[in-house]
Design a protein around this motif. Structure first.
Motif, PDB file in Angstrom:
ATOM      1  N   ILE A   1      77.669  -8.022  79.663  1.00 19.91           N
ATOM      2  CA  ILE A   1      78.180  -8.996  80.630  1.00 19.91           C
ATOM      3  C   ILE A   1      79.588  -8.629  81.089  1.00 19.91           C
ATOM      4  O   ILE A   1      79.933  -8.819  82.257  1.00 19.91           O
ATOM      5  CB  ILE A   1      78.112 -10.420  80.040  1.00 19.91           C
ATOM      6  N   ARG A   2      80.393  -8.052  80.207  1.00 23.70           N
ATOM      7  CA  ARG A   2      81.735  -7.622  80.636  1.00 23.70           C
ATOM      8  C   ARG A   2      81.652  -6.499  81.663  1.00 23.70           C
ATOM      9  O   ARG A   2      82.447  -6.444  82.585  1.00 23.70           O
ATOM     10  CB  ARG A   2      82.564  -7.172  79.427  1.00 23.70           C
TER      11      ARG A   2
ATOM     12  N   ARG B   1      64.486 -10.427  81.962  1.00 26.88           N
ATOM     13  CA  ARG B   1      63.408 -10.684  82.926  1.00 26.88           C
ATOM     14  C   ARG B   1      63.652  -9.794  84.152  1.00 26.88           C
ATOM     15  O   ARG B   1      64.728  -9.220  84.330  1.00 26.88           O
ATOM     16  CB  ARG B   1      63.335 -12.155  83.286  1.00 26.88           C
ATOM     17  N   LYS B   2      62.669  -9.709  85.002  1.00 26.02           N
ATOM     18  CA  LYS B   2      62.773  -8.901  86.216  1.00 26.02           C
ATOM     19  C   LYS B   2      63.742  -9.558  87.191  1.00 26.02           C
ATOM     20  O   LYS B   2      63.706 -10.769  87.398  1.00 26.02           O
ATOM     21  CB  LYS B   2      61.405  -8.748  86.873  1.00 26.02           C
TER      22      LYS B   2
ATOM     23  N   LEU C   1      74.788 -10.207  84.763  1.00 21.89           N
ATOM     24  CA  LEU C   1      73.819 -10.354  83.672  1.00 21.89           C
ATOM     25  C   LEU C   1      73.967 -11.672  82.926  1.00 21.89           C
ATOM     26  O   LEU C   1      73.043 -12.084  82.215  1.00 21.89           O
ATOM     27  CB  LEU C   1      73.937  -9.185  82.687  1.00 21.89           C
ATOM     28  N   ALA C   2      75.091 -12.356  83.084  1.00 24.27           N
ATOM     29  CA  ALA C   2      75.283 -13.642  82.408  1.00 24.27           C
ATOM     30  C   ALA C   2      74.239 -14.666  82.856  1.00 24.27           C
ATOM     31  O   ALA C   2      73.925 -15.605  82.118  1.00 24.27           O
ATOM     32  CB  ALA C   2      76.687 -14.175  82.672  1.00 24.27           C
ATOM     33  N   ARG C   3      73.670 -14.480  84.042  1.00 25.45           N
ATOM     34  CA  ARG C   3      72.682 -15.418  84.585  1.00 25.45           C
ATOM     35  C   ARG C   3      71.249 -14.913  84.436  1.00 25.45           C
ATOM     36  O   ARG C   3      70.316 -15.529  84.951  1.00 25.45           O
ATOM     37  CB  ARG C   3      72.994 -15.688  86.056  1.00 25.45           C
TER      38      ARG C   3
ATOM     39  N   LEU D   1      67.320  -2.950  80.838  1.00 21.95           N
ATOM     40  CA  LEU D   1      67.309  -2.539  79.439  1.00 21.95           C
ATOM     41  C   LEU D   1      68.744  -2.432  78.964  1.00 21.95           C
ATOM     42  O   LEU D   1      69.558  -1.719  79.558  1.00 21.95           O
ATOM     43  CB  LEU D   1      66.596  -1.199  79.280  1.00 21.95           C
ATOM     44  N   ILE D   2      69.050  -3.138  77.882  1.00 19.07           N
ATOM     45  CA  ILE D   2      70.404  -3.185  77.340  1.00 19.07           C
ATOM     46  C   ILE D   2      70.384  -2.588  75.939  1.00 19.07           C
ATOM     47  O   ILE D   2      69.629  -3.040  75.075  1.00 19.07           O
ATOM     48  CB  ILE D   2      70.926  -4.633  77.281  1.00 19.07           C
TER      49      ILE D   2
END
Length: 156
Positions: free
Chosen positions: A75-76, A9-10, A81-83, A37-38
């Motif tokens: 996330i590492r 999400r943004k 980004l975990a949230r 973007l991942i």
């Protein structure tokens, strides 16, 4: 090969530039509107026909282990980004050469024809475009393209 991407999400600005992880499969970039973007080359399952050739009439399948592995790597590198919830993912197919390097430059024996493709095209597309613009206009690109020369696959 089939690869997957995920978009979040943004969120407010987290990443001011492209992040490419040298020790693992990861690319992170944030769109101007705030979505992250991942990616980074995590595989999806490309369906093959009886001969073993890719069957592009069948949609590739997402691999849950790839989705989880890509999220874990992201996330590492960027714990914030975990949230951040992912809102969608997709699979795309891309070409990869035997040596895993892109093809960028003039096509042998086809005057005025140029190519730029390869597994890194998602990330390197703007650089490929800049190099091709120079070549098409008769200039030498700023980037040394010798390792990406399409002539290395010349048919004999």
């Amino acid at each position: 090969m089939a690869l997957m991407m995920t978009v979040t999400r943004k969120v407010p600005k987290l990443i001011p530039h492209l992040v490419q992880h040298a020790g693992g499969r990861l690319s992170l970039k944030q769109a101007l509107d705030g979505n992250v973007l991942i990616g980074g080359g995590w595989p999806a399952r490309l369906i093959r026909d009886a001969v073993g050739d890719p069957d592009f009439s069948v949609k590739p399948e997402l691999l849950p282990a790839s989705l989880a592995g890509n999220a874990d790597m992201a996330i590492r590198v960027l714990p914030e980004l975990a949230r951040v919830p992912a809102i969608r993912g997709w699979i795309g197919t891309t070409t990869v050469t035997e040596d895993q390097l892109p093809l960028v430059g003039p096509v042998p024996d086809m005057a005025g024809t140029f190519v730029a493709n390869g597994g890194s095209a998602f990330t390197l597309g703007p650089s490929f475009a800049e190099a091709l613009a120079a070549l098409v206009s008769g200039r030498t690109p700023d980037t040394d393209l010798s390792n990406f020369d399409p002539a290395r696959y010349r048919r004999t």
